[in-house]
Design a protein around this motif. Structure first.
Motif, short mmCIF file in Angstrom:
data_model
loop_
_atom_site.label_atom_id
_atom_site.label_comp_id
_atom_site.label_asym_id
_atom_site.label_seq_id
_atom_site.Cartn_x
_atom_site.Cartn_y
_atom_site.Cartn_z
N TYR A 1 -5.99 11.46 -10.63
CA TYR A 1 -5.66 9.85 -9.70
C TYR A 1 -7.22 10.43 -9.41
CZ TYR A 1 -1.52 8.29 -11.03
OH TYR A 1 -0.20 7.41 -11.72
N ASP A 2 -8.30 9.18 -9.51
CA ASP A 2 -9.63 9.63 -9.46
C ASP A 2 -9.85 8.99 -7.96
OD1 ASP A 2 -10.48 10.34 -12.03
OD2 ASP A 2 -10.49 8.18 -12.50
N ALA A 3 -8.84 8.54 -7.26
CA ALA A 3 -8.88 7.83 -6.53
C ALA A 3 -7.39 8.08 -5.08
CB ALA A 3 -9.92 6.34 -5.82
N PRO A 4 -7.22 7.96 -4.20
CA PRO A 4 -6.34 7.86 -2.86
C PRO A 4 -5.12 7.15 -3.05
CG PRO A 4 -7.76 8.97 -1.89
CD PRO A 4 -8.66 8.74 -3.00
N ASP A 5 -6.04 6.45 -3.15
CA ASP A 5 -5.88 4.71 -3.21
C ASP A 5 -4.90 3.77 -4.95
OD1 ASP A 5 -7.96 4.48 -4.23
OD2 ASP A 5 -8.36 1.85 -4.01
N ALA A 6 -5.53 4.83 -5.27
CA ALA A 6 -4.69 4.64 -6.82
C ALA A 6 -3.78 4.96 -7.06
CB ALA A 6 -5.48 4.48 -7.90
N PHE A 7 -3.64 6.00 -6.74
CA PHE A 7 -2.54 7.24 -6.30
C PHE A 7 -1.04 6.53 -5.68
CE2 PHE A 7 0.10 10.84 -4.09
CZ PHE A 7 0.91 11.12 -5.20
N ALA A 8 -1.46 5.95 -4.43
CA ALA A 8 -1.05 5.25 -3.35
C ALA A 8 0.08 4.41 -4.64
CB ALA A 8 -1.09 5.28 -1.90
N ARG A 9 -1.04 3.65 -5.05
CA ARG A 9 -0.40 1.96 -5.24
C ARG A 9 0.97 2.95 -7.12
NH1 ARG A 9 -5.04 0.29 -5.28
NH2 ARG A 9 -5.89 1.03 -7.36
N ALA A 10 0.69 4.04 -7.12
CA ALA A 10 1.58 4.10 -8.48
C ALA A 10 2.64 4.81 -7.32
CB ALA A 10 0.98 5.18 -9.37
N PHE A 11 2.68 5.72 -6.51
CA PHE A 11 3.96 6.42 -5.88
C PHE A 11 4.01 5.68 -5.47
CE2 PHE A 11 5.73 8.72 -2.61
CZ PHE A 11 5.57 10.76 -3.12
N ARG A 12 3.93 4.31 -4.65
CA ARG A 12 4.76 3.36 -3.78
C ARG A 12 5.29 2.54 -4.57
NH1 ARG A 12 5.24 0.53 0.36
NH2 ARG A 12 3.24 1.94 1.21
N GLN A 13 5.11 2.55 -6.24
CA GLN A 13 5.68 1.56 -7.44
C GLN A 13 7.08 2.38 -8.17
OE1 GLN A 13 3.10 0.85 -10.61
NE2 GLN A 13 3.94 -0.71 -11.45
N ARG A 14 6.56 3.49 -7.92
CA ARG A 14 7.65 4.39 -8.39
C ARG A 14 8.78 4.98 -8.21
NH1 ARG A 14 4.13 7.47 -11.53
NH2 ARG A 14 4.75 6.29 -13.34
N PHE A 15 7.87 5.31 -6.49
CA PHE A 15 9.41 4.87 -5.34
C PHE A 15 9.90 4.17 -4.68
CE2 PHE A 15 7.25 9.43 -6.78
CZ PHE A 15 7.38 10.39 -7.69
N GLY A 16 9.05 3.63 -4.42
CA GLY A 16 9.36 2.27 -3.31
C GLY A 16 9.23 3.10 -2.00
#
Length: 204
Positions: A88-103
């Motif tokens: 991921y290019d930015a931590p916020d994009a990673f955080a969104r994807a992570f939250r979407q996947r794991f809640g």
């Protein structure tokens, strides 16, 4: 026909092994089709047909799985660094994807992982990896190594495989408290039962 199928399966297994061992490298369609020795078009179509998930999705899941382990196992690496390693290019994009996947947000997962949601999120990855498990391995595929006597600490898991991550989390907490880093103190997993025994409670 059997030899052709085994050759095909071996190629696909080679791709899965390559992904696992090169998560920080280029794992695009062109690179992986070369590992499989297929054309890009044929490889993309056959990978999705074989594993029920696209190669891009598989790589994403594999990198996210590693990221989740890094979050849970140690506080040494920042969320930003883990995000970059996951592609991921930015931590916020990673955080969104992570939250979407794991809640959960990455920081929340680091403090208190919800392993039930984690197990469900990686269902497609687990299914893909089990697809080729029927391949028969030869004696030459096994490496026997002599190692010096090594003191070990043992934590046993016995019971439904769905609760395995709870045991792993207890082990991680113990390792942290003991000041034992994965880099200096390796972990060995020894499976003593079938992967999916008839009685889930017999999993060990």
């Amino acid at each position: 026909m059997k030899a052709a199928l085994e050759n095909y399966q071996a190629r696909m297994q080679r791709v899965l092994d390559h992904i696992d061992q090169h998560l920080d490298d280029d794992l695009g369609l062109e690179a992986l089709s070369g590992v499989a020795a297929f054309s890009k078009y044929h490889f993309h179509r056959q990978f999705t047909s074989t594993f029920g998930v696209s190669v891009h999705r598989y790589v994403q899941l594999a990198r996210m799985k590693r990221a989740s382990y890094r979050l849970a196992e140690s506080d040494a690496q920042s969320v930003t660094d883990i995000a970059m390693d996951a592609g991921y290019d930015a931590p916020d994009a990673f955080a969104r994807a992570f939250r979407q996947r794991f809640g959960q947000s990455p920081s929340s997962f680091r403090k208190s992982p919800d392993w039930g949601s984690w197990l469900m999120a990686f269902g497609p990855l687990e299914k893909a990896r089990n697809t080729l498990m029927q391949i028969i391995f030869e004696h030459d595929d096994v490496t026997i190594r002599d190692v010096p006597p090594t003191p070990v600490a043992i934590m046993e898991h016995r019971g439904d495989r769905a609760t395995l991550q709870d045991t792993i989390q207890r082990f991680i907490a113990w390792r942290k408290a003991a000041g034992l880093s994965p880099e200096t103190s390796p972990t060995f997993n020894i499976f003593r039962s079938e992967r999916e025994p008839a009685v889930p409670a017999d999993y060990s």
